[in-house]
Design a protein around this motif. Structure first.
Motif, PDB file in Angstrom:
ATOM      1  N   PRO A 193      29.012 -25.425  -2.271  1.00 57.80           N
ATOM      2  CA  PRO A 193      27.699 -25.058  -2.184  1.00 57.80           C
ATOM      3  C   PRO A 193      27.471 -23.536  -1.613  1.00 57.80           C
ATOM      4  N   ASP A 194      28.280 -23.578  -0.675  1.00 54.32           N
ATOM      5  CA  ASP A 194      28.225 -22.143   0.116  1.00 54.32           C
ATOM      6  C   ASP A 194      29.265 -20.991  -0.148  1.00 54.32           C
ATOM      7  N   ASP A 252      19.272 -22.142  -0.580  1.00 53.98           N
ATOM      8  CA  ASP A 252      20.068 -21.741   0.289  1.00 53.98           C
ATOM      9  C   ASP A 252      21.668 -22.282  -0.187  1.00 53.98           C
ATOM     10  N   ALA A 253      21.742 -22.850  -1.026  1.00 58.04           N
ATOM     11  CA  ALA A 253      23.253 -23.100  -1.657  1.00 58.04           C
ATOM     12  C   ALA A 253      23.225 -23.330  -3.038  1.00 58.04           C
ATOM     13  N   ASP A 313      23.581 -25.344  -6.409  1.00 64.76           N
ATOM     14  CA  ASP A 313      23.627 -27.024  -6.609  1.00 64.76           C
ATOM     15  C   ASP A 313      24.314 -27.099  -7.995  1.00 64.76           C
TER      16      ASP A 313
END
Length: 186
Positions: free
Chosen positions: A48-49, A6-7, A9
Protein backbone atom coordinates in the motif's frame (compact mmCIF):
# COMPACT_ATOMS: atom_id res chain seq x y z
CA UNK A 1 -13.33 16.50 -7.63
CA UNK A 2 -9.91 15.44 -6.46
CA UNK A 3 -9.57 12.95 -3.61
CA UNK A 4 -6.42 12.18 -1.64
CA UNK A 5 -5.47 8.86 -0.07
CA UNK A 6 -2.62 7.86 2.23
CA UNK A 7 -2.07 4.45 0.65
CA UNK A 8 -2.79 2.42 -2.46
CA UNK A 9 -5.87 0.27 -1.99
CA UNK A 10 -7.28 -2.62 -4.03
CA UNK A 11 -9.35 -0.28 -6.21
CA UNK A 12 -6.22 1.73 -7.07
CA UNK A 13 -4.28 -1.47 -7.78
CA UNK A 14 -6.98 -2.70 -10.16
CA UNK A 15 -7.09 0.62 -12.00
CA UNK A 16 -3.29 0.72 -12.37
CA UNK A 17 -3.20 -2.88 -13.64
CA UNK A 18 -5.61 -1.98 -16.44
CA UNK A 19 -3.58 0.96 -17.78
CA UNK A 20 -1.22 0.22 -20.70
CA UNK A 21 0.94 3.26 -20.03
CA UNK A 22 1.90 5.74 -17.35
CA UNK A 23 3.85 8.97 -17.01
CA UNK A 24 6.75 9.71 -14.67
CA UNK A 25 7.66 13.27 -13.61
CA UNK A 26 10.72 14.31 -11.60
CA UNK A 27 12.63 17.49 -10.89
CA UNK A 28 15.82 18.62 -9.21
CA UNK A 29 16.89 22.11 -8.18
CA UNK A 30 18.30 24.04 -11.12
CA UNK A 31 17.44 21.28 -13.60
CA UNK A 32 14.74 20.85 -16.19
CA UNK A 33 11.54 19.11 -15.19
CA UNK A 34 11.54 15.61 -16.62
CA UNK A 35 8.33 14.01 -17.86
CA UNK A 36 8.51 10.58 -19.47
CA UNK A 37 5.83 8.28 -20.90
CA UNK A 38 6.28 4.60 -20.05
CA UNK A 39 4.82 1.50 -21.64
CA UNK A 40 5.21 -2.27 -21.37
CA UNK A 41 4.21 -4.26 -18.32
CA UNK A 42 6.60 -2.24 -16.19
CA UNK A 43 4.75 -0.99 -13.09
CA UNK A 44 4.04 -2.85 -9.87
CA UNK A 45 2.26 -1.99 -6.65
CA UNK A 46 4.32 -3.86 -4.08
CA UNK A 47 2.52 -2.71 -0.93
CA UNK A 48 0.00 0.00 0.00
CA UNK A 49 2.92 2.38 0.55
CA UNK A 50 5.37 1.05 -2.04
CA UNK A 51 5.51 0.76 -5.83
CA UNK A 52 8.20 0.15 -8.42
CA UNK A 53 8.76 0.39 -12.12
CA UNK A 54 11.15 -1.29 -14.50
CA UNK A 55 13.24 1.16 -16.51
CA UNK A 56 14.80 0.41 -19.89
CA UNK A 57 17.72 2.27 -21.42
CA UNK A 58 16.59 5.13 -23.64
CA UNK A 59 17.67 8.56 -24.73
CA UNK A 60 18.68 9.77 -21.27
CA UNK A 61 18.56 8.95 -17.61
CA UNK A 62 17.02 12.06 -16.09
CA UNK A 63 14.78 10.20 -13.66
CA UNK A 64 17.85 8.56 -12.11
CA UNK A 65 19.68 11.89 -11.81
CA UNK A 66 16.67 13.59 -10.25
CA UNK A 67 15.99 10.71 -7.86
CA UNK A 68 19.55 10.90 -6.55
CA UNK A 69 19.52 14.71 -6.32
CA UNK A 70 16.02 15.26 -4.98
CA UNK A 71 14.00 12.04 -4.74
CA UNK A 72 10.58 13.49 -5.54
CA UNK A 73 8.54 11.62 -8.15
CA UNK A 74 5.01 11.75 -9.49
CA UNK A 75 3.59 8.83 -11.43
CA UNK A 76 0.37 9.47 -13.35
CA UNK A 77 -2.07 6.98 -14.86
CA UNK A 78 -4.89 8.16 -17.17
CA UNK A 79 -7.80 6.08 -18.31
CA UNK A 80 -8.35 6.68 -22.02
CA UNK A 81 -11.55 4.58 -21.83
CA UNK A 82 -14.34 4.52 -19.25
CA UNK A 83 -14.58 5.40 -16.48
CA UNK A 84 -12.76 8.71 -16.86
CA UNK A 85 -10.12 8.82 -14.14
CA UNK A 86 -6.64 10.10 -13.41
CA UNK A 87 -4.57 8.61 -10.60
CA UNK A 88 -1.35 10.22 -9.38
CA UNK A 89 1.15 8.66 -7.00
CA UNK A 90 3.35 11.13 -5.14
CA UNK A 91 6.42 9.79 -3.47
CA UNK A 92 10.17 9.44 -3.20
CA UNK A 93 12.09 7.34 -5.71
CA UNK A 94 15.37 5.51 -5.44
CA UNK A 95 17.04 3.88 -8.44
CA UNK A 96 18.03 0.27 -7.81
CA UNK A 97 20.72 -1.06 -10.15
CA UNK A 98 21.50 -4.73 -10.89
CA UNK A 99 24.49 -4.69 -8.51
CA UNK A 100 22.51 -3.22 -5.60
CA UNK A 101 21.42 -5.29 -2.59
CA UNK A 102 17.69 -4.64 -3.24
CA UNK A 103 17.90 -5.82 -6.88
CA UNK A 104 16.97 -9.47 -6.32
CA UNK A 105 13.93 -8.62 -4.21
CA UNK A 106 12.63 -5.96 -6.62
CA UNK A 107 13.46 -7.71 -9.88
CA UNK A 108 11.46 -10.77 -8.76
CA UNK A 109 8.30 -8.67 -9.37
CA UNK A 110 9.07 -8.23 -13.08
CA UNK A 111 9.87 -10.05 -16.26
CA UNK A 112 13.19 -8.40 -17.07
CA UNK A 113 13.10 -7.06 -20.61
CA UNK A 114 16.09 -6.63 -22.91
CA UNK A 115 17.67 -3.29 -22.06
CA UNK A 116 16.56 -3.28 -18.42
CA UNK A 117 18.67 -0.58 -16.84
CA UNK A 118 17.28 -0.19 -13.33
CA UNK A 119 14.17 -0.42 -11.20
CA UNK A 120 12.81 2.61 -9.41
CA UNK A 121 11.67 1.81 -5.88
CA UNK A 122 8.99 4.31 -4.87
CA UNK A 123 8.04 5.11 -1.29
CA UNK A 124 4.42 6.23 -1.72
CA UNK A 125 3.55 9.37 0.26
CA UNK A 126 0.08 10.08 -1.12
CA UNK A 127 -2.31 9.23 -3.93
CA UNK A 128 -4.65 11.59 -5.71
CA UNK A 129 -7.52 10.69 -7.99
CA UNK A 130 -9.35 13.19 -10.17
CA UNK A 131 -12.10 13.07 -12.77
CA UNK A 132 -10.14 12.81 -16.03
CA UNK A 133 -13.07 14.32 -17.95
CA UNK A 134 -10.66 16.25 -20.19
CA UNK A 135 -8.73 13.11 -21.20
CA UNK A 136 -9.71 11.95 -24.70
CA UNK A 137 -10.91 8.48 -25.60
CA UNK A 138 -8.18 6.50 -27.31
CA UNK A 139 -7.82 2.88 -28.30
CA UNK A 140 -4.69 0.85 -27.74
CA UNK A 141 -3.48 -0.70 -31.00
CA UNK A 142 -0.64 -2.48 -29.27
CA UNK A 143 2.74 -1.91 -27.70
CA UNK A 144 5.69 -0.79 -29.76
CA UNK A 145 8.30 -3.51 -29.72
CA UNK A 146 11.02 -1.23 -31.12
CA UNK A 147 12.86 -0.46 -27.86
CA UNK A 148 12.95 -4.08 -26.69
CA UNK A 149 14.03 -5.26 -30.17
CA UNK A 150 16.78 -2.64 -30.24
CA UNK A 151 18.15 -3.79 -26.90
CA UNK A 152 17.71 -7.49 -27.76
CA UNK A 153 20.01 -7.06 -30.79
CA UNK A 154 22.69 -5.29 -28.76
CA UNK A 155 26.06 -6.85 -28.06
CA UNK A 156 26.24 -7.24 -24.26
CA UNK A 157 29.80 -5.90 -23.94
CA UNK A 158 29.16 -2.96 -26.28
CA UNK A 159 25.91 -2.10 -24.45
CA UNK A 160 27.64 -2.17 -21.06
CA UNK A 161 30.51 -0.05 -22.39
CA UNK A 162 28.08 2.48 -23.87
CA UNK A 163 26.21 2.75 -20.55
CA UNK A 164 29.49 3.30 -18.66
CA UNK A 165 29.92 6.54 -20.60
CA UNK A 166 26.54 7.87 -19.51
CA UNK A 167 27.44 9.44 -16.18
CA UNK A 168 25.67 12.82 -16.48
CA UNK A 169 22.12 13.98 -17.06
CA UNK A 170 21.33 16.60 -19.70
CA UNK A 171 21.76 19.22 -16.95
CA UNK A 172 25.07 17.75 -15.77
CA UNK A 173 23.74 15.94 -12.69
CA UNK A 174 25.49 12.66 -11.80
CA UNK A 175 24.06 9.36 -13.01
CA UNK A 176 25.19 5.89 -11.96
CA UNK A 177 25.25 3.68 -15.06
CA UNK A 178 24.26 0.01 -14.95
CA UNK A 179 27.08 -2.51 -15.15
CA UNK A 180 25.04 -5.47 -16.34
CA UNK A 181 23.24 -6.10 -19.62
CA UNK A 182 19.91 -7.88 -19.73
CA UNK A 183 19.30 -9.42 -23.12
CA UNK A 184 16.92 -12.00 -24.54
CA UNK A 185 18.77 -14.87 -22.82
CA UNK A 186 19.31 -13.20 -19.43
Amino acid sequence: MAEFFDALDEKHRDFIAQQPMFFVATAAEGARINLSPKGYDAFRVIAPDRAAYLDLGGSGNETHAHAIADGRITVMFCNFANPALILRIYGRAMPVLPDDAKWEELSAHFELLPGTRQIFDIAVESIQTSCGYGVPYMELKGERSTLVKYHARADADAWTEKMKGRTKSIDGLPVTPPTRYFGPDS
